[in-house]
Enzyme design. Structure first.
Site, PDB file in Angstrom:
ATOM      1  N   ASP A   1       0.867  -1.157   0.000  1.00 36.04           N
ATOM      2  CA  ASP A   1       0.000   0.000   0.000  1.00 36.04           C
ATOM      3  C   ASP A   1       0.916   1.223   0.000  1.00 36.04           C
ATOM      4  OD1 ASP A   1      -2.208   1.650   0.083  1.00 36.04           O
ATOM      5  OD2 ASP A   1      -3.206   0.517   1.656  1.00 36.04           O
ATOM      6  N   CYS A   2       0.375   2.369  -0.328  1.00 38.51           N
ATOM      7  CA  CYS A   2       1.256   3.498  -0.624  1.00 38.51           C
ATOM      8  C   CYS A   2       1.979   4.004   0.618  1.00 38.51           C
ATOM      9  CB  CYS A   2       0.462   4.596  -1.318  1.00 38.51           C
ATOM     10  SG  CYS A   2      -0.050   4.029  -2.949  1.00 38.51           S
TER      11      CYS A   2
END
Length: 800
Positions: A289-290
């Site tokens: 995930d970022c």
């Protein structure tokens, strides 16, 4: 050397952003790669990707580890953006570029998954996914998008406060598993196609269902879950993605699981995902995930240095870093000997093997390369967006007022902050829609006179001066329709809800409108709220849940209202009373009721309280009966048998994974005993005393939506029940088929049921890979708020 590598990476990363605007496909005819095996269409995808990565320099390898990859200009390899979104239609995201006008200025915008989940129609989900991926390919052909889309969100939605629950199909793990199996088929163009249409990404792996509750932030949250709950509830949709649907990519989540950040966990990404579920045949890849790689260092504090955190994630199996942490810190990590070059090569080969399977290097040989903007928002796509909304809309209360005949000589008072909703109907992760037909738009299409008052505004606006037109409109109106609820101003990524009741302001104005004694319909929009005051108010004629219905949502709502379409949606989540939030903190990941903590349990399977509306609830404009009939032929008996030998069941099982072996196909005769043609969702629940106690109240094991059953007519549903559906999970996470008493029940009432017994010795269908000894985040700085379970200790067997 690190200074040189670092400088080179920074330069190339800077070039990537500017180059992405002109990205395209590699030239395998005349470009520098024409003699590289990657351009050999007859070669194996693994060999092709390996040949490409072998041509990279070390600097080029390190530089292409992020979600925004600069490519390799000297090889004619274009920049590539791995991050595209398509939760319910091609969506605005770093890799998706909508034009300001004309071609590719919009894409079909379907309802949010929470509403599509209420349809319980896997064929619909497959059709929607096929349209989404077809439009995504058209965008890609004109350099408007990449080929990798970070969807779906398949975390089970167990707590109504979770800000991202709207992105999921609901709370039940079987439902999610079946939904995502159909979705991935549509998104990728099959489970084993020659060319994938796009690559889907199942997220967020795993135990991610909290944003910001009471100071517990997703970036630092350490979810404590015992092996039984983990395998029984949190894992099934992801198993369906990887093992049963061959999804092309996974996304690891922000949170830690039992002390280990998921993106740094070799047991989770290696032992479970790749080895236990066999997710290795196509070199599938995992993205963080970022900035979840950065989070491993802080706030998780799992590694002592940034270089160790980056290396840990890479070694664990996180192949793509959404962000820049890999590019910034892997060079120094490599110099420090924290990872071997073969690990870096493996990550890159996984990524580019995936692109090979998408036909990225194959030019016009790929059948999807002929798609154009003419394939975006086609009449079929528009009809499907409308159908998806109609099928999910759920009728919760009706005193007989609905369906309502609206004529040109009628007057409607349309009240509420959703009354003229446009982008509100899209929820989150949406793109630019070709049109947004609001409830007000739909009301005006009826020919009736419509008085619009979009108040009260927002969530709890007490500015009563703005209410003044409402009373005048209510006086004049023949019908009062209130359209309100919640929206992404109170539930969204990064923001959990703080309550699950209607705002006082909304209940005040709804209550006053009900006093006029006129036909009154409330349309509850957004996610679930405690609707007790509306249900108990005899002056309110009907209650409809409309979710986030997408581009044609207003029309779909009024089609249900008028009986142009008959409601058949079912709640995909439990609607809890408002005080549920005082009984269990979001940080409590356990499912079963607990007398010590005061937890009443989670989801319909375990909740011991009185739900406002139970999971699977939904009214119709007609009545149905259901009768369980015969079964398909099998090697061990027919439906007349009430007792089955476990050893006989196992002897007829030829599946590689024993939980996928068939038990019975139960035929269910469903008859429309009323006067209105309607769809009907056949829900099959299992209950009984078998396996470890406590026993769940019931659990969904099969469903099928039947379409357009005419009045007085009947159709037959086929509910396929597997041995895995019968099985339970033990304390160690093993899936076991137990002797005992079972009951298959049809619908929530139920309308019909059949009892049967399994005899003999229990059999393990799936032996769960045991996790290492749990670790804990020791911190006195990043400490969560009320309800944090940092003080709890996990036993070696995984129980709390």
């Amino acid at each position: 050397m690190s200074t040189i590598i670092g400088a080179a990476i920074l330069v190339l990363a800077g070039q990537a952003a500017s180059q992405l605007a002109g990205r395209g496909f590699p030239d395998c005819i005349n470009g520098p790669l024409k003699n590289n095996t990657v351009c050999d269409l007859s070669a194996d995808p693994l060999d092709r990707a390996t040949a490409l990565i072998n041509a990279f320099t070390l600097e080029e390898k390190l530089n292409n580890t992020g979600s925004t990859s600069p490519g390799v200009p000297r090889l004619g390899l274009p920049p590539y953006e791995w991050w595209q979104e398509a939760l319910h239609g091609v969506a605005s995201s770093p890799g998706v570029n909508f034009s300001d006008s004309g071609d590719f200025s919009y894409a079909t915008s379907f309802p949010e998954p929470i509403l599509m989940g209420a349809a319980f129609d896997d064929d619909l989900i497959n059709a929607v996914a096929t349209v989404v991926s077809t439009e995504a390919r058209a965008f890609n052909n004109y350099q408007r998008a990449g080929l990798d889309f970070w969807t779906p969100n398949i975390n089970p939605y167990k707590d109504p406060r979770w800000g991202r629950g709207l992105e999921t199909p609901g709370e039940d793990p079987y439902h999610l598993s079946s939904y995502v199996h159909a979705l991935i088929d549509g998104l990728q163009g099959g489970y084993d196609p020659k060319y994938k249409r796009i690559v889907a990404t199942c997220k967020h792996f795993v135990a991610y269902d909290m944003e910001s509750w009471n100071g517990n932030f997703r970036y630092q949250w350490d979810a404590h879950i015992n092996s039984q709950d983990l395998v029984e509830y949190y894992m099934p949709p992801f198993q369906s993605c990887a093992r049963d649907s061959n999804v092309g990519a996974f996304m690891c989540s922000y949170n830690a699981l039992n002390g280990v950040p998921t993106c740094a966990d070799p047991w989770l990404l290696g032992d479970v995902l790749r080895e236990h579920w066999g997710w290795t045949d196509e070199q599938q890849w995992v993205t963080s995930d970022c900035d979840a790689v950065q989070n491993i260092f802080l706030p998780h504090g799992y590694n002592e240095t940034r270089e160790e955190a980056a290396a840990q994630a890479l070694i664990a199996g996180t192949d793509v870093n959404c962000g820049t942490y890999y590019q910034n810190h892997l060079p120094a990590a490599y110099e420090q000997g924290l990872f071997d070059i073969s690990v870096l090569d493996q990550a890159l080969v996984r990524q580019y093997s995936s692109l090979v399977r998408l036909g990225y290097f194959d030019g016009l040989a790929v059948p999807y390369r002929n798609l154009t903007f003419a394939d975006v928002n086609t009449p079929h796509a528009q009809q499907l967006a409308h159908q998806a909304a109609v099928e999910g809309i759920t009728l919760l209360k009706n005193d007989g007022t609905l369906p309502m005949q609206i004529t040109s000589n009628m007057t409607i008072a349309l009240i509420g902050d959703w009354a003229n909703a446009t982008t509100q109907m899209q929820g989150n992760y949406f793109g630019i829609a070709p049109y947004l037909h609001s409830p007000y738009y739909a009301a005006t299409q009826t020919g009736a006179t419509v008085y619009l008052a979009g108040v009260p505004g927002g969530q709890g606006d007490p500015t009563t001066n703005s209410w003044l037109p409402v009373w005048d409109y209510a006086e004049k109106a023949d019908v009062i329709i209130y359209v309100g609820g919640v929206d992404i101003s109170v539930e969204s990524e990064g923001m959990d809800r703080v309550n699950i009741d209607w705002t006082g302001t909304q209940l005040d104005i709804i209550g006053q409108l009900a006093m006029y004694g006129k036909p009154m319909v409330v349309m509850q929009m957004g996610n679930q709220l405690d609707s007790t005051p509306i249900v108990s108010n005899a002056n309110i004629s009907a209650l409809i849940w409309g979710g986030y219905p997408g581009q044609d949502g207003g029309v779909a709502l009024f089609d249900i209202l008028q009986g142009i379409a008959a409601p058949a949606g079912r709640l995909p989540v439990t609607q809890y009373p408002a005080d549920y939030i005082t009984q269990i903190p979001m940080t409590d990941m356990s499912l079963r009721p607990n007398a010590t903590s005061g937890s009443p349990g989670r989801t319909y399977q375990w909740y011991t309280g009185d739900a406002v509306f139970e999971y699977g609830y939904g009214l119709h404009y007609t009545n149905f009966s259901a009768e369980i009939g015969g079964s398909s032929p099998s090697s061990y008996g027919s439906s007349s048998n009430t007792s089955y030998s476990i050893s006989d069941l196992m002897s007829g099982c030829k599946e590689k994974y024993l939980d996928r072996c068939a038990f019975q196909t139960f035929s269910v005769d469903v008859k429309n005993t009323g006067s209105v043609a309607s769809d009907y969702v056949t829900l099959g629940f299992l209950a009984g005393q078998h396996g470890p106690s406590p026993y769940p109240i019931k659990r969904l094991v099969a469903y099928q939506r039947l379409h357009n059953i005419a009045a007085g007519q009947q159709q037959q549903a086929a509910l396929n029940v597997t041995l895995g559906s019968l099985a339970r999970v033990d304390d160690y996470g093993n899936t076991v088929l137990y002797p005992g008493d079972y009951a298959l029940m049809i619908d929530t009432q139920p309308l019909s049921f059949v009892n049967f017994t399994l005899t003999g010795d229990e059999v393990m269908l799936d032996k769960w890979p045991q996790p290492p000894t749990p670790r804990f985040q020791e911190t006195d700085y990043f400490v969560g708020g009320y309800g944090s379970t940092y003080g709890e200790k996990l036993l070696i067997n995984g129980t709390i």
